[in-house]
Design an enzyme around this catalytic site. Structure first.
Site, short mmCIF file in Angstrom:
data_model
loop_
_atom_site.label_atom_id
_atom_site.label_comp_id
_atom_site.label_asym_id
_atom_site.label_seq_id
_atom_site.Cartn_x
_atom_site.Cartn_y
_atom_site.Cartn_z
CG HIS A 64 -1.78 1.22 1.31
ND1 HIS A 64 -3.06 1.24 0.80
CD2 HIS A 64 -1.56 2.47 1.76
CE1 HIS A 64 -3.59 2.43 0.96
NE2 HIS A 64 -2.70 3.21 1.55
CB CYS A 65 2.13 3.32 -2.56
SG CYS A 65 3.34 4.62 -2.81
N PRO A 66 1.13 5.15 0.37
CG PRO A 66 1.60 5.49 2.60
CD PRO A 66 2.06 4.74 1.41
#
Lengths: 126, 411
Positions: free
Chosen positions: B174-176
């Site tokens: 998951h890439c913010p």
């Protein structure tokens, strides 16, 4: 088909050859006597072949990917991808098989895309 | 005098009741995770730095680079860098990255009745024990885990993201920064975004240095910095971007060469030291070039969640149930009708007394309406068929108009 006697089974994915879309060709025991085993296996195998073609790393697919990459993938706003065309072919094939083979035997195969490619839903009259 | 009032209730689209923690844009055409502030910040930074480049550096280089005319290549490369960066960022952050739609109750009941899972493990004491089943996968046995949220057997390489509350195919991380999970459908865009930013950042820094050097020849280094502050700002911002992104870009280049995801690398799924000497990565192709070819130019799987499909009663009931299940398009193929439909093909609308106070509802061009009345209470059933449904649903939907005849008497 009497709706009161309709049952459902779900043909699951077969991961033996990889993470690609492939459905199990094991003949469901619930369909014994309703349809010929060879006919059923041929149908599922042909659906699997549609998806094999969608996920193959052939020359056309790679060229399509390279061209899309060079345009910043803007090409996909204008044209359908090869995968989407194969998914539509699989759906058309299932509809054709339902029309020609399965409906008269009281069976309906569902489009796997309707179930998120998790399974092929099969309705049959009990 | 009969006073008629029509109240049109449009069916919901599935994205409006999506069970995951996602945000939808443009009527369900685009989607991302809940937190998109960093994505917007990245986009603004790219646009601002590019604007400074075109306003100052590009103009200087076009005029001052010898031979004259060669300098045109600088803004052209700048435009390409901006276009590809924004395109890849948009494709990474704003599309379905490979969500596996949740199973419907009929499917769940069937799978639970199959009884092909293994007995629960003895190690867990808190909550319900995890459920597994072993399947053959590319010459080795792998355990598929039952996802209690999505109610499906997670395919190999899939994983559930706790932040987005969805299962993703070939989940990476998951890439913010891009406001989305990186998984099967957007990994290539993510990798190309990192590489493009690293290359464009280095290019910007080189242009800034060139501008300062050429300007220093005319006016001195200190004056050059004061005359072209844009170049200094761009150099600093590009430098920070290159430092932060280039390491990540190198790591993903290495992961693609080994054909592993970040998730598998962290868990050590194919690490012989952790898993034993017999484990190997079955997804690796014959050589690294084929790995890169597959990741960047390989197949483009479509989205499996039918965001813009119409919400049917079955899915509504599934969402309200304990499992909060959600599926893709129509789950039930249309059975052949047992009897002719009672609705005539083109019924005429009921005759109404002319009433200047009645409201006229305008229908969208994509919908057609059939109206019929039942009884004297004024319950009007309207069938609306939406022509822009995806996946060829084709199921007719019934809408209910409420004809209010109370309060004003009848004539």
């Amino acid at each position: 088909m009497d709706r009161r006697n309709v049952r459902k089974i779900f043909v699951q994915r077969d991961y033996s050859r990889g993470t690609g879309v492939r459905f199990s060709t094991d003949f469901p025991r619930e369909l014994t006597g309703k349809v010929d085993e060879t006919t059923y296996r041929t149908t599922i195998e042909n659906v699997n072949q549609c998806f094999d073609e969608a996920e193959a790393l052939g020359c056309c697919n790679v060229l399509e990917g390279c061209l899309a990459c060079m345009t910043g993938f803007a090409l996909h706003y204008c044209f359908k991808t090869h995968y989407e065309r194969c998914v539509q072919d699989a759906a058309k094939y299932i509809q054709q098989q339902n029309r020609e083979v399965y409906e008269q035997r009281g069976i309906i195969l569902g489009d796997p895309m309707d179930r998120g490619l998790r399974c092929v839903s099969t309705l049959y009259s009990h | 005098m009969v006073k008629a009032r029509y109240q049109l209730i449009m069916p919901l689209r599935k994205y409006q009741k999506f069970p995951g923690n996602n945000r939808f844009w443009c009527c369900g055409a685009l989607m991302s995770s809940r937190q998109v502030s960093i994505l917007i910040f990245c986009a603004i930074i790219i646009v601002v730095v590019s604007a400074l480049f075109f306003a100052f550096d590009a103009r200087f280089l076009v005029v001052n680079v010898e031979p004259l005319g060669v300098g045109v290549i600088f803004p052209v490369l700048g435009v390409l860098g901006l276009y590809f960066s924004m395109s890849f960022l948009f494709k990474t952050g704003c599309i379905d990255s490979g969500i596996l739609p949740r199973a419907l109750p009929d499917e769940i009941a069937y799978m639970q009745s199959q009884g092909d899972e293994e007995p629960a493990g003895s190690g867990r004491t808190l909550g319900a024990p995890a459920r597994y089943k072993t399947v053959q996968h590319m010459g080795q046995k792998v355990k598929l885990k039952w996802c209690v949220t999505c109610n499906l057997w997670r395919p190999p390489r899939a994983s559930h993201c706790g932040l987005c509350n969805n299962c993703y195919e070939t989940f990476d991380h998951h890439c913010p920064a891009v406001g989305n999970c990186v998984a099967r459908r957007n990994y290539r865009y993510f990798y190309l975004f990192l590489t493009t930013i690293a290359v464009t950042g280095v290019y910007m820094m080189a242009c800034n240095i060139t501008v300062i050097v050429l300007a220093s020849k005319k006016m001195g280094f200190g004056d050059a910095l004061k005359t072209y502050p844009g170049s200094v700002i761009e150099f600093c911002v590009s430098g920070l971007a290159v430092i932060s992104v280039s390491g990540l870009s190198c790591m993903h280049t290495w992961l693609i060469a080994r054909m592993e995801t970040t998730n598998e690398d962290i868990k050590g799924t194919f690490n012989p030291r952790k898993q034993g000497r017999t484990v190997h990565n079955p997804y690796r192709r014959r050589n690294c070039c084929l790995n890169f070819l597959f990741v960047i130019c390989g197949p483009f799987p479509p989205s499996l969640i039918d965001r813009r499909g119409d919400m049917t009663e079955e899915y509504q009931a599934a969402l309200e149930g304990d499992n909060s299940s959600y599926g893709a398009t129509s789950s039930v193929p249309k059975l052949p009708p047992e009897s002719p439909s009672p609705v005539p093909p083109n019924p005429t609308p009921p005759p109404l007394a002319p009433d200047p106070t009645s409201e006229v509802i305008s229908m969208t061009p994509t919908a057609s309406m059939e109206v019929r009345t039942e009884g004297e209470e004024g319950v009007v059933q309207v069938t609306v068929e939406r022509s822009d449904s995806s996946h060829g649903v084709g199921e007719d939907e019934t809408q209910q108009l409420i004809l209010d005849r109370a309060g004003h008497g009848q004539q």
